[in-house]
Write an enzyme that holds these catalytic residues in place. Structure first.
Site, PDB file in Angstrom:
ATOM      1  N   LYS A 180       0.826  -1.620   0.226  1.00  0.00           N
ATOM      2  CA  LYS A 180      -0.501   0.152  -0.068  1.00  0.00           C
ATOM      3  C   LYS A 180       0.805   1.123   0.030  1.00  0.00           C
ATOM      4  CE  LYS A 180      -3.404  -2.691   0.001  1.00  0.00           C
ATOM      5  NZ  LYS A 180      -3.954  -3.233   1.105  1.00  0.00           N
TER       6      LYS A 180
HETATM    7  C1  LIG Z   1      -5.380  -4.148   1.119  1.00  0.00           C
HETATM    8  C2  LIG Z   1      -6.823  -4.354   1.130  1.00  0.00           C
HETATM    9  C3  LIG Z   1      -7.247  -4.368   2.615  1.00  0.00           C
HETATM   10  C4  LIG Z   1      -6.854  -5.209   4.277  1.00  0.00           C
HETATM   11  O1  LIG Z   1      -5.950  -4.586   4.802  1.00  0.00           O
HETATM   12  P1  LIG Z   1      -4.521  -5.289   5.227  1.00  0.00           P
HETATM   13  O2  LIG Z   1      -4.181  -4.074   6.063  1.00  0.00           O
HETATM   14  O3  LIG Z   1      -3.604  -6.401   4.327  1.00  0.00           O
HETATM   15  O4  LIG Z   1      -5.324  -6.297   6.732  1.00  0.00           O
HETATM   16  C5  LIG Z   1      -8.403  -4.207   2.701  1.00  0.00           C
HETATM   17  N1  LIG Z   1      -9.292  -4.019   0.941  1.00  0.00           N
HETATM   18  C6  LIG Z   1      -8.357  -3.906   0.164  1.00  0.00           C
HETATM   19  C7  LIG Z   1      -9.537  -3.521  -0.649  1.00  0.00           C
HETATM   20  C8  LIG Z   1      -7.239  -3.783   0.486  1.00  0.00           C
HETATM   21  O5  LIG Z   1      -7.058  -3.919  -1.124  1.00  0.00           O
END
Ligand SMILES: *Cc1c(COP(=O)(O)O)cnc(C)c1O
Length: 374
Positions: A180
């Site tokens: 991210k």
């Molecule tokens: C990455 C992601 C999540 C979950 O995040 P984590 O930190 O991996 O638990 C939820 N929704 C979307 C759209 C994502 O891309």
């Protein structure tokens, strides 16, 4: 291999973590509050609550809204499973509303059609980093008095009509996973302007206990009460130190993502077999992902050839309700959201990350154009 996404860690980040490790607080100390304040300011929200993952952030948002058995929550299928799983954790039922074909963002018309007396919330997913149609979604939310949640895990650093992602919905969930925009290893944040929601989520991340260890230590008190069933969803101080250090670079990194995206846009302009998703005029796209559509019957071959050339393409996502768990638990089947299903056959995610060089982008472009035409 050029990966589809990659974290960026510099000496300043390492130094920040080392300092936190040498301090008195490894978890639930001053860095957590500092990170929350800085994050809230950065996105233009009153409150931010730091938790252990983006999934925990979404789950905490569902808890804050009081989602429980018998409640329905509207969610798009073109997303990571966690966007819908958070509803199921609370005993609620996900109701899938189809996406718009050009952007793959939840379609406000479909949202309105799926509203019933049991609808407890609407989750909008800022797919690929493009903020949803918040003007329409907010007016539906106001008209029906149903709270709006943004799964903004793709969209930190983005904006809509001059407002920043993180301040567009009643609750806004972010992930700090390494792919991210900024990372704490694992981590998540929820932002809100609602004080009641913020304090409910602070309770929820700490077993449902009404004061944390740091507070008690400051007040010299031992007394605490567990007033509801919560979880251990806390984020550590050294992770928050990393988050603070990473946050300083967010703007610069989003700018770099946009540069790469405009290189791709220009390169694929006029290439009929490679169609980037549409970007709406009133958004600031954060480009977590760069997604193109190719002819469905060629997708698999294009995907494999690009992988064979060391280009880390991916597919985001299979419609959530087609996963075996959802089929079994909720009886969902093909045909439920035709636009998402059609898109799923055609999409490929190309690499995009702040450390990507122009040369890497050119390598991807050359390969996509050559293979895409073959
Ligand atoms: C990455 C992601 C999540 C979950 O995040 P984590 O930190 O991996 O638990 C939820 N929704 C979307 C759209 C994502 O891309």
């Amino acid at each position: 291999m050029i990966p589809y996404g990659r974290q960026h860690i510099d000496d300043e980040d390492i130094q920040a973590v080392v300092e936190a490790l040498r301090s008195d607080w490894l978890t639930t100390g001053p860095k957590v509050a500092e990170f929350e304040e800085t994050f809230a300011q950065c996105v233009g929200a009153k409150y931010a609550v730091a938790v252990s993952s983006g999934t925990a952030a979404l789950h905490s948002a569902m808890y804050a809204l009081g989602v429980g058995p018998g409640d329905e929550v509207i969610v798009p299928p073109m997303t990571f499973a966690a966007s819908a799983n958070c509803i199921v954790y609370q005993g609620g039922t996900p109701v899938f509303a189809d996406v718009e074909p050009d952007t793959l963002l939840i379609d406000p018309i479909q949202v309105e059609r799926k509203i019933t007396p049991r609808t407890k919330a609407i989750i909008a997913v800022d797919y690929a980093g493009q903020p949803c149609n918040y003007d329409e979604l907010q007016s539906i939310s106001n008209n029906y008095n149903i709270p709006l949640v943004a799964d903004a895990c793709h969209a930190l650093g983005g904006g809509h009509s001059g407002r920043r992602v993180g301040s567009l919905a009643d609750l806004n969930a972010f992930s700090l996973h390494p792919v991210k925009h900024i990372t704490t290893g694992e981590g998540g944040v929820i932002t809100t302007d609602n004080e009641k929601f913020a304090s409910r989520m602070k309770l929820f991340r700490n077993h449902g206990i009404d004061s944390d260890h740091y507070q008690r230590e400051k007040e010299g008190s031992w007394a605490y009460q567990m007033i509801d069933l919560g979880y251990n969803y806390r984020l550590t101080d050294f992770q928050c130190a990393l988050g603070l250090s990473q946050l300083k670079k967010l703007d610069q990194w989003v700018a770099r993502r946009r540069e790469i995206a405009s290189r791709y846009d220009a390169a694929f302009n006029g290439v009929t077999s490679v169609r980037p998703l549409k970007v709406m005029p009133n958004v600031d796209h954060a480009y977590h992902l760069y997604v193109v559509r190719v002819p469905a019957k060629e997708r698999e071959q294009i995907f494999r050839s690009l992988r064979a050339e060391g280009i880390g393409v991916n597919v985001h996502y299979r419609p959530v309700y087609l996963h075996p768990f959802y089929r079994q638990r909720f009886g969902t089947k093909s045909g439920l959201c035709p636009e998402a299903e059609r898109a799923y056959e055609e999409i490929i995610t190309l690499p995009i990350f702040p450390g990507m060089t122009d040369e890497m982008a050119e390598t991807v472009i050359e390969a996509v154009k050559r293979i895409g035409h073959g």
